[in-house]
Design a protein around this motif. Structure first.
Motif, short mmCIF file in Angstrom:
data_model
loop_
_atom_site.label_atom_id
_atom_site.label_comp_id
_atom_site.label_asym_id
_atom_site.label_seq_id
_atom_site.Cartn_x
_atom_site.Cartn_y
_atom_site.Cartn_z
N GLY A 62 0.81 -1.20 0.00
CA GLY A 62 0.00 0.00 0.00
C GLY A 62 0.85 1.25 0.00
N GLN A 63 0.19 2.37 -0.13
CA GLN A 63 0.89 3.66 -0.19
C GLN A 63 1.58 3.95 1.14
OE1 GLN A 63 -1.75 6.95 -0.91
NE2 GLN A 63 -0.17 8.47 -0.62
N GLN A 64 2.83 4.41 1.06
CA GLN A 64 3.57 4.81 2.26
C GLN A 64 4.13 6.21 2.05
OE1 GLN A 64 6.45 1.60 2.69
NE2 GLN A 64 5.26 0.77 4.37
N VAL A 65 4.15 6.98 3.12
CA VAL A 65 4.67 8.34 3.06
C VAL A 65 5.67 8.53 4.19
CG1 VAL A 65 4.11 10.80 3.09
CG2 VAL A 65 2.48 9.17 2.11
N MET A 66 6.91 8.80 3.82
CA MET A 66 7.98 8.94 4.80
C MET A 66 8.43 10.39 4.84
SD MET A 66 8.27 5.87 5.84
CE MET A 66 9.78 5.94 6.78
N GLN A 67 8.85 10.82 6.03
CA GLN A 67 9.39 12.17 6.19
C GLN A 67 10.74 12.09 6.85
OE1 GLN A 67 5.33 14.05 7.66
NE2 GLN A 67 6.90 15.65 7.50
N ILE A 68 11.62 12.97 6.45
CA ILE A 68 12.91 13.13 7.10
C ILE A 68 13.22 14.61 7.26
CG2 ILE A 68 13.93 10.93 6.38
CD1 ILE A 68 15.34 12.46 4.13
N PRO A 69 13.90 14.99 8.34
CA PRO A 69 14.29 14.11 9.44
C PRO A 69 13.12 13.83 10.38
CG PRO A 69 14.92 16.35 9.94
CD PRO A 69 14.31 16.38 8.57
N GLN A 70 13.32 12.94 11.33
CA GLN A 70 12.28 12.65 12.31
C GLN A 70 12.24 13.75 13.35
OE1 GLN A 70 12.77 8.84 14.16
NE2 GLN A 70 10.78 8.88 15.14
N TYR A 71 13.42 14.26 13.72
CA TYR A 71 13.53 15.34 14.69
C TYR A 71 14.51 16.39 14.16
CZ TYR A 71 11.80 11.76 17.93
OH TYR A 71 11.06 10.77 18.53
N GLN A 72 14.31 17.64 14.55
CA GLN A 72 15.25 18.69 14.18
C GLN A 72 15.24 19.74 15.29
OE1 GLN A 72 16.76 19.13 10.56
NE2 GLN A 72 18.15 20.00 12.05
N HIS A 73 16.43 20.01 15.82
CA HIS A 73 16.59 21.08 16.79
C HIS A 73 17.38 22.19 16.10
CE1 HIS A 73 16.25 18.22 20.52
NE2 HIS A 73 15.23 18.12 19.69
N VAL A 74 16.86 23.41 16.14
CA VAL A 74 17.56 24.53 15.52
C VAL A 74 17.61 25.69 16.49
CG1 VAL A 74 16.86 23.86 13.19
CG2 VAL A 74 15.46 25.49 14.48
N GLN A 75 18.60 26.55 16.29
CA GLN A 75 18.65 27.79 17.03
C GLN A 75 17.67 28.77 16.39
OE1 GLN A 75 20.93 26.89 20.10
NE2 GLN A 75 20.49 29.07 19.73
N GLU A 76 17.04 29.57 17.19
CA GLU A 76 16.13 30.58 16.67
C GLU A 76 16.86 31.42 15.62
OE1 GLU A 76 14.55 33.24 19.58
OE2 GLU A 76 12.73 33.61 18.41
#
Lengths: 111, 116
Positions: free
Chosen positions: A1-15
């Motif tokens: 079946g259809q699958q949808v993946m996203q990357i990255p799973q987590y992201q920490h950034v400075q303001e």
């Protein structure tokens, strides 16, 4: 079946730093939507992309739909603490009204 | 702006009990959806409806059932709750609007279910 993946799973950034999340579908999509979910909240619609190669902007957010209509991206310029949350893409295949949500990217912005 | 309501917001119940999660929307949307979401994780479609008397199972296998007797109402029922059903359940509705050229989903606040 259809699958949808996203990357990255987590992201920490400075303001003030930029942020990008990528969405990839295993099948060609009729259209793609993006949602934002704040911690403890429910998903809120951001935008819908329909055309191959489409680019849309909302203030500091830029959304792209790939030429093959199988991938998409969301780019935030100069992140702010209000951008904190999880960003989901949701893809719809042909001949159906159901959307398959991506795995999500959780964004944390450090002040 | 769509108004979509879910009750209860929180439910703690013992194993084996029958439960019904309520979802109502006031905008006359034809499409409605149920998603299951564990904390910090993706949304899994468990049921959807294109209109009255139309229901389909989603991609995530679920022991729950749904009904769509009225446009505005899309309840989800678990005949016998189990600890594995512990999760958040989100209801959504949508309708294509030609003027906006989109069919965004409006989500309810969710029901957080805990089965002991």
């Amino acid at each position: 079946g259809q699958q949808v993946m996203q990357i990255p799973q987590y992201q920490h950034v400075q303001e003030g730093e930029d942020f990008t999340t990528y969405c990839n579908s295993s099948t060609t999509l009729s259209n793609i939507q993006w949602y934002k979910q704040r911690p403890g909240g429910h998903p809120v619609f951001l935008i819908q992309l329909v055309k191959s190669g489409e680019v849309k902007k909302q203030k500091r957010l830029t959304f792209q739909f790939g030429e093959a209509k199988k991938n998409s991206s969301l780019h935030i310029t100069a992140t702010q603490t209000t951008d904190v949350g999880t960003y989901f893409c949701a893809g719809r295949g042909s001949g159906t009204y159901k959307y398959i949500f991506g795995t999500g990217t959780r964004l944390k912005v450090l002040a | 702006e769509a108004d979509i309501y879910q009750t209860p917001r929180y439910l703690v119940i013992g194993t084996g009990k029958k439960i019904t999660l309520e979802c109502s929307q006031t905008m006359g949307h034809d499409k409605m959806y149920w998603y299951q979401q564990d904390p910090g994780m993706e949304l899994h479609l468990i049921h959807y409806s294109y209109g009255v008397n139309s229901t389909e199972k989603g991609d995530l296998s679920s022991e729950s059932t749904v009904s769509r007797i009225r446009t505005e109402h899309f309840p989800l029922t678990l005949e016998s709750a189990r600890p594995s059903h512990t999760s958040q359940y989100l209801c959504a509705s949508s309708e294509y609007t030609r003027s906006r050229g989109r069919n965004e989903q409006f989500f309810g606040p969710g029901t957080r279910l805990t089965v002991l």
